[in-house]
Enzyme design. Structure first.
Site, PDB file in Angstrom:
ATOM      1  N   GLU A   1      58.270  52.652  26.097  1.00  0.00           N
ATOM      2  CA  GLU A   1      58.823  54.118  25.782  1.00  0.00           C
ATOM      3  C   GLU A   1      59.873  54.443  27.448  1.00  0.00           C
ATOM      4  OE1 GLU A   1      55.207  56.069  26.932  1.00  0.00           O
ATOM      5  OE2 GLU A   1      54.748  56.250  24.666  1.00  0.00           O
TER       6      GLU A   1
ATOM      7  N   ARG B   1      47.008  54.576  22.636  1.00  0.00           N
ATOM      8  CA  ARG B   1      48.848  54.060  23.508  1.00  0.00           C
ATOM      9  C   ARG B   1      49.379  53.807  22.189  1.00  0.00           C
ATOM     10  NH1 ARG B   1      47.938  57.147  27.385  1.00  0.00           N
ATOM     11  NH2 ARG B   1      46.813  56.877  29.422  1.00  0.00           N
TER      12      ARG B   1
ATOM     13  N   HIS C   1      55.446  61.630  23.208  1.00  0.00           N
ATOM     14  CA  HIS C   1      54.453  61.296  24.444  1.00  0.00           C
ATOM     15  C   HIS C   1      53.554  62.429  24.690  1.00  0.00           C
ATOM     16  CE1 HIS C   1      51.539  57.979  26.489  1.00  0.00           C
ATOM     17  NE2 HIS C   1      50.665  58.883  26.571  1.00  0.00           N
TER      18      HIS C   1
END
Length: 297
Positions: free
Chosen positions: A262, A233, A280
């Site tokens: 993000e 994360r 990601h």
């Protein structure tokens, strides 16, 4: 028509949608905005999200019929759990579906980082033959520190140990030493892991306790030339401190799949020449998404 309505805000593989449609009316709205979600969520009994959509207290307040909120993935940090509890909404996820995908990406990032695969490829595409510039290092026989020894961390450890004979140091305050040992790691205190690892990989949720767990103080305790990998994360690494550690050579390289913000946009950590970045994609395999869709449905 079914009495139940399910909203998909970030898409879902067809096998999962088929399961849902056997029992419910399903609306697939993968580009729905936060404002649009607030306007329509009151019509639905269940909502399934992935990483993009945030189910905030305001969403729960507007979702008068909502009974279940699901995340087709592992972490549920984009679902406000306190608000869910306050409104009597059950929160579910698919915790095992993406384990292999994230673990394999972690190993891939380690290899790419230590052998500079992405830079070697880029120079070849520019018709350059810079063989002598690419002297890497090997994983075999090195020490891997795993911070967070749950399903994914333990799977990474197994892959690294079996394939590369790496020594595994593990830190996880939620597990006993016996549990860590049973999963294939050598349990050590946090500072000992920092000081003894050639590679460090993080597999933690983002909480108040884990935010910036790798900060300037932590980097100072590491070996010179340590390599950092994170496909967990964003926010568990202090990115400014990481850039500083890279600039002085404390950290030889980093490979990141997740970021504090993000998408991160143009920033020092993404543009750093010693950092490999991916958007990601840890769970982004056909197999993992099919498993996640089936599990959550």
């Amino acid at each position: 028509m079914s009495a139940w309505k399910v909203l998909l805000t970030d898409g879902l593989e067809e096998n999962g949608q088929a399961i849902l449609r056997e029992k419910a009316e399903v609306d697939n709205c993968p580009t729905i905005s936060a404002e649009e979600l607030l306007q329509v969520v009151g019509e639905y009994d269940a909502v399934i999200v992935r990483g993009r959509t945030k189910i905030t207290p305001a969403v729960f307040e507007a979702a008068k019929k909502l009974k279940v909120a699901g995340r087709a993935g592992v972490g549920v940090d984009n679902i406000n759990l306190e608000a869910a509890k306050a409104h009597g909404v059950t929160v579910v996820n698919s915790p095992t579906a993406t384990t292999i995908a994230v673990a394999e990406l972690t190993i891939g990032l380690m290899l790419a980082s230590v052998r500079e695969i992405q830079r070697a490829d880029a120079t070849m595409k520019q018709n350059q033959w810079l063989k002598k510039q690419f002297k890497g290092a090997e994983l075999t026989g090195k020490t891997l520190g795993v911070i967070g020894f749950g399903r994914i961390g333990a799977t990474v450890a197994k892959m690294a140990s079996c394939a590369f004979e790496m020594k595994i140091l593990a830190y996880d305050p939620l597990l006993t030493n016996e549990q860590i040992s049973e999963r294939g790691g050598t349990p050590v205190p946090f500072d000992e892991l920092l000081a003894g690892s050639d590679f460090i990989t993080l597999h933690l949720p983002l909480t108040s306790e884990t935010r910036n767990i790798l900060n300037a103080e932590a980097f100072a305790k590491m070996k010179d030339g340590v390599r950092i990998v994170c496909a967990a994360r964003g926010g568990v690494i202090d990115e400014d401190a990481l850039v500083d550690a890279l600039n002085i050579g404390k950290v030889a390289s980093a490979a990141l799949d997740v970021f504090a913000s993000e998408p991160p946009g143009e920033c020092a950590v993404v543009s750093h020449p010693k950092v490999i970045c991916t958007p990601h994609i840890g769970a982004q395999t056909e197999e993992a998404q099919a498993r996640a869709a089936e599990d959550i449905a």
